[in-house]
Every structure is written in C-alpha cells, then in structure tokens.
Design an enzyme around this catalytic site. Structure first.
Site, PDB file in Angstrom:
ATOM      1  CB  CYS A 352      -0.862   0.029   1.257  1.00  0.00           C
ATOM      2  SG  CYS A 352      -2.279  -1.035   1.105  1.00  0.00           S
ATOM      3  CG  LEU A 354      -1.645   7.758   2.403  1.00  0.00           C
ATOM      4  CD1 LEU A 354      -3.085   7.742   1.904  1.00  0.00           C
ATOM      5  CD2 LEU A 354      -1.673   7.779   3.920  1.00  0.00           C
ATOM      6  CD  GLU A 386      -1.159  -6.456  -2.292  1.00  0.00           C
ATOM      7  OE1 GLU A 386      -0.195  -6.689  -1.546  1.00  0.00           O
ATOM      8  OE2 GLU A 386      -2.330  -6.377  -1.894  1.00  0.00           O
ATOM      9  CB  SER A 390      -6.380   3.370  -5.529  1.00  0.00           C
ATOM     10  OG  SER A 390      -5.309   4.283  -5.613  1.00  0.00           O
TER      11      SER A 390
END
Ligand code: ACO
Ligand code: ZN
Length: 496
Positions: A352, A354, A386, A390
């Site tokens: 992830c 961000l 991964e 988004s």
C-alpha cells in the site's frame, strides 16, 4: 466503465414515490435535493446521525466520486421540494441503522475477512477499468468486498490508544485480534481526471457498513484532515465533529482534553524505526510491523481514511513500513509511506502507498515510488506494486513508469545503444510486464520489417524535458543506508 464498480447515478433502480419530507421523516435511502458547493444536487441519504451540533445526513451525490460524499446539516437539504422515497422492496436500509441488518452485515463481513492475512482489496475507476485497455489488467473490474466492521478491541478502548514508545519492541497486544481530449501519448488526462471526480473507486455495495465515511474531521499536527473513506476507529468516535490523532505516535482521541494531556506526555518525535535515508528534504524510516505493532496499526487506521480498499489493520506483522518524513524543529512529520511484505511470493515491492492528503500533488508520491524501486535495485529484484491499484495509484505509477522509461531511452539514444524490454526492466527494477504495458500505453512499440521496435517520438522527448526541468526532487540512491533485512521463517521478524 465497469457498471460493477461505478454506480454514480443515485436511485437508478426504477420509479419511486415522491412527496415532501421533514428532517424527522427523511430516512436512509431517500433521494433529496442537497446543496453542494452552492448548487442544489440530487443526493441519496446513506445514513443519519445525531451529533452535538444537530442532526446530520450522509449524502452520496449524483455523478460525484464517493470521496466527495459528506455529512450535511439539515439547512443544506431542500425540504420545499419533493423527496424520492425508497422502494420498500428494492431499497433496503444501507447503513445498518436497522439493528438486525447491522448484525447480519457484521457476520457477513467477519466471514469475508477470513482470507489471506494482510491482503488488501483495491478497485479503480478510470478508463483503465475498461476491458482491452492496455492497463485493464492492473485494475479490478469486479465489485470488491470491503473493509471489516469496527474491530472489537478498538471499541473497548474508549478512545485511547497506547503510544508506541521509542524503538522498543511493541508486542503488547494480543495475537488474536481479527484480521481483519485525447493526447498524443494515448491517455486522455482530462477525461480521466473527470472520471476521478465523478467515478466511484469504492464498491457501491449498499449492504456494507464501510460505505459510509465515519469520521468527519481529524486534527493532525497543524492540519485538519477531512477523511475520504471509512476507517474502523472506535464506534463512539463517529459522534464527534472532530477527532485528534497525535502526529508522532498516531494514537487517537475523541476528547480534546485527553489529547492535550497526551501531547504533554508524548515524547516521540519521529517514526519508531531506523532512519535509512536522509537528504535536505526528506528522511525515510524503516519500521517492522511486528516490532512496532501498535504504531503500525495506528498508521493503517489513519491511512485507511484515504485508502479505499485496505484490510490491513491487525495483521501488520508480515509487513515493513517505509515512512517518509520532513523535519522541523518539532520533529519528523509524517508525509507518506508505503508498506511492503517481508516475503512476497508475488514479487510485489509495494503493498500500500499513501501520501498524506495535506502533502498530495507536490511530488512526494514520486519520491515514495522511486524509493520503493531503489530498494528493489539493492535487493537485485524486479518489483511492482500490488494489484489492483487505486485510481490515484494508477495515475501516479503510470506517470512514474512513463517518465523513467523515457529518460532511460533518451540515455540509450545518446549512447547509441540498443535496448530491449529486458534491459529496460533490469535498469529500472520494473517487471517486464510493467515495461511492456507502459510502452504499449505510450504507443511506443511498433512492428517493423518483422521486428518489434521501440520508438521515441521527438515530441515526447521535448515534453519530458520540459517536465523534468520542473521536477526538483529525486531520491539520491547513494544516500540509502540499507541492506535487505533477513527474517527467520517462524517469526517473520528480524533475524538477529
Ligand atoms: N489527479 C491527476 N493526476 C494525479 C493525481 C490526481 N489527483 N494524483 C497524482 N497524479 C499523477 C500526476 O501525473 C502526478 O504528476 P504531476 O503532479 O507532475 O502531474 C503524478 O501522479 C505524481 O504525483 P505526486 O504529487 O508525486 O503524487 P502524490 O504525492 O499526490 O501521491 C498517491 C500519489 C500516493 C497515489 C496519493 O494520491 C494518495 O495517497 N492517494 C490515496 C491513497 C491511494 O490511492 N494510494 C494508492 C493505492 S494503490 C496501492 O497502494 C498499491
Ligand atoms: Zn503521541
């Protein structure tokens, strides 16, 4: 667009009864005219709550990205106009106000969570979701199941989290917590950005609790953050107009007094791990999810508010967190991070990623992505984020891949060297699949006289030179002080 993901039009399920409502009779599932940015817009009521400042209605606006869903007070709803009432059969309550429904939903969710620990689910909006698009396999075309319901152990803590202290092992919590216009380069930027605005990158499955953003405002250091998505903070927090999160230890408070007390006691001034990179702009810290479990869980709770499809709250043990900070006299401030599986069978170098919202669109995402590839280069591996990505993740990666491939091809050209997909892949630590997809999307691959060739149009070189002159910041690979960590198989923690 995939209808499975994008249900931007509210109330598209047949004719509805219309008549007047009052603030007391307006209920979940109704469609009303609600003011947004000075304009009256159709909006579906997804939830209702009574807060200290009065009754609030959670609205999903017609043709707007669900990031723009919001809690609105009574005064923004036009009660002079008819309201469209939900169909008793088709439009079931969507937020679990109905107790029975909520319990059933929780059960379903807990079943869904019984999957591979640490796996996040992501979906995307944008043309990438269209079959046959060069990027279509990077994104999900199916509706996703969602994040878990509010976790039990967090609910019980009445708004406080233990602070992660220093760089000590933080194994304090029980092991059984739940897992819980077309452009030359082939992309139409304007169209995509419009889709980002109006699409919905989150599943629109109406039976899921997590459809509703539960926290309105977060006080974080000197910033007020306005969350985009659901995050499983304690249920009592949802009554608050704002919550506070300590910007250093990431513990969370519903009550300002407790938060003020905490800030007087909290000694943490940087993420609890080793600083593995420093330049005059940013630092990177490496943090082991197992050694700093509370801090990493708190980071996941915080980031979930801006990440749509992340279920990594409890099982942080198998992950390392690479946290980017900027320094002031107060300490090292969290700018962004990426997580990475300690051992990833699929070869992902990022799980992830961000950038904190207050730092977005300033080039920090590029730095995070570059850092992840620099680590892969040191490991001697090829990496890839991964999937699925988004919407914003896809835009950022595509930009990074394109820029870096073009720069490399210019270098090859200057040296009069031949390049292959493999040589690009090795030089950039990108998988050959990502290289090929990028070349395809940029329309740089041609088939000529029985041979596949890569062409680099002059226009593209010029556009890149212009962009490059604006881009000031890069990671200096020689400043990275890092060796790939070795983990013992049983503990997945440091091998020493
Ligand atoms: N609209 C259009 N283009 C965008 C946008 C946007 N909102 N955001 C990023 N981009 C593209 C642009 O090409 C941009 O370059 P430019 O500014 O020169 O035009 C490029 O990406 C890089 O932008 P940065 O400023 O470096 O990226 P940022 O710091 O904003 O971080 C990130 C990007 C991490 C994806 C951020 O948007 C974010 O945190 N989003 C929420 C969480 C998320 O979706 N993460 C990715 C999930 S996928 C995964 O985790 C593997
Ligand atoms: Zn603190």
């Amino acid at each position: 667009m995939s209808p499975g993901i994008l249900e931007a039009t509210v109330g598209s399920d047949g004719p509805r009864q219309k008549n007047k409502a009052t603030p007391d009779t307006l209920r979940v599932g109704c469609i009303a005219m609600v003011e947004k940015d000075g304009q009256a817009r159709r909006a579906e009521i997804l939830s209702i709550k009574d807060t200290k400042s009065g009754r609030q209605f959670y609205c999903n606006f017609d043709n707007f990205n669900k990031r723009l869903d919001e809690w609105v007070p009574v005064k923004r709803i036009n009660f002079e106009q008819d309201v469209e009432w939900p169909n008793p059969d088709k439009d079931k309550p969507k937020d679990g106000k109905n107790k029975q429904g909520a319990t059933a939903q929780k059960k379903n969710l807990s079943k869904k969570i019984q999957k591979r620990p640490g796996k996040r689910e992501q979906s995307v909006t944008s043309e990438a979701a269209t079959p046959n698009h060069p990027w279509s396999e990077f994104v999900d075309s199916q509706p996703q199941s969602k994040a878990p319901s509010t976790p039990r152990d967090l609910e019980s803590k009445a708004g406080q989290t233990p602070a992660a202290a220093g760089d000590e092992m933080d194994l304090d919590e029980d092991e059984n917590t739940p897992d819980i216009k077309k452009e030359d380069d082939g992309f139409s930027r304007e169209a995509e950005i419009e889709k980002l605005r109006t699409g919905g990158s989150m599943t629109q499955n109406p039976t899921e609790l997590s459809r509703i953003r539960n926290i309105s405002k977060v006080q974080f250091g000197k910033y007020d953050l306005f969350p985009w998505y659901f995050s499983p903070y304690p249920e009592s927090f949802t009554q608050e107009d704002a919550i506070s999160v300590c910007e250093f230890c990431l513990s969370y408070y519903a009550d300002l007094k407790s938060f003020a007390r905490h800030r007087q006691k909290c000694t943490l001034q940087h993420p609890p791990g080793n600083e593995i990179y420093r330049d005059d702009y940013v630092s990177f810290f490496e943090i082991d999810g197992r050694r700093q479990r509370t801090w990493c869980r708190n980071l996941c709770l915080l980031s979930k508010m801006f990440l749509d499809h992340k279920t990594l709250y409890y099982d942080v043990d198998p992950f390392l967190f690479y946290v980017m900070t900027q320094k002031t006299e107060k300490g090292q401030h969290l700018v962004g991070y990426f997580s990475k599986e300690k051992e990833c069978a699929d070869g992902y170098n990022v799980a992830c990623i961000l950038t904190m919202p207050q730092y977005q669109r300033k080039g920090f995402g590029r730095l995070l992505i570059q850092f992840s590839y620099e680590l892969s280069k040191i490991e001697g591996k090829l990496g890839s984020p991964e999937k699925p990505l988004s919407d914003l993740g896809l835009l950022s990666y595509r930009q990074y891949w394109s820029e870096n491939i073009i720069d490399l091809l210019v270098e090859y050209n200057e040296r009069d060297e031949r390049c292959t997909i493999e040589s690009i892949s090795t030089a950039l630590a990108m998988t050959t699949q990502d290289v090929e997809h990028t070349l395809q999307a940029l329309k740089m691959q041609v088939y000529h006289k029985g041979e596949h060739k890569v062409v680099l149009p002059e226009k593209m070189i010029q556009a890149r030179e212009k962009a490059r002159s604006k881009q000031k910041r890069y990671i200096a690979p020689e400043r990275i002080q890092w060796k790939p960590p070795v983990f013992t198989a049983s503990s997945r923690t440091w091998g020493w």
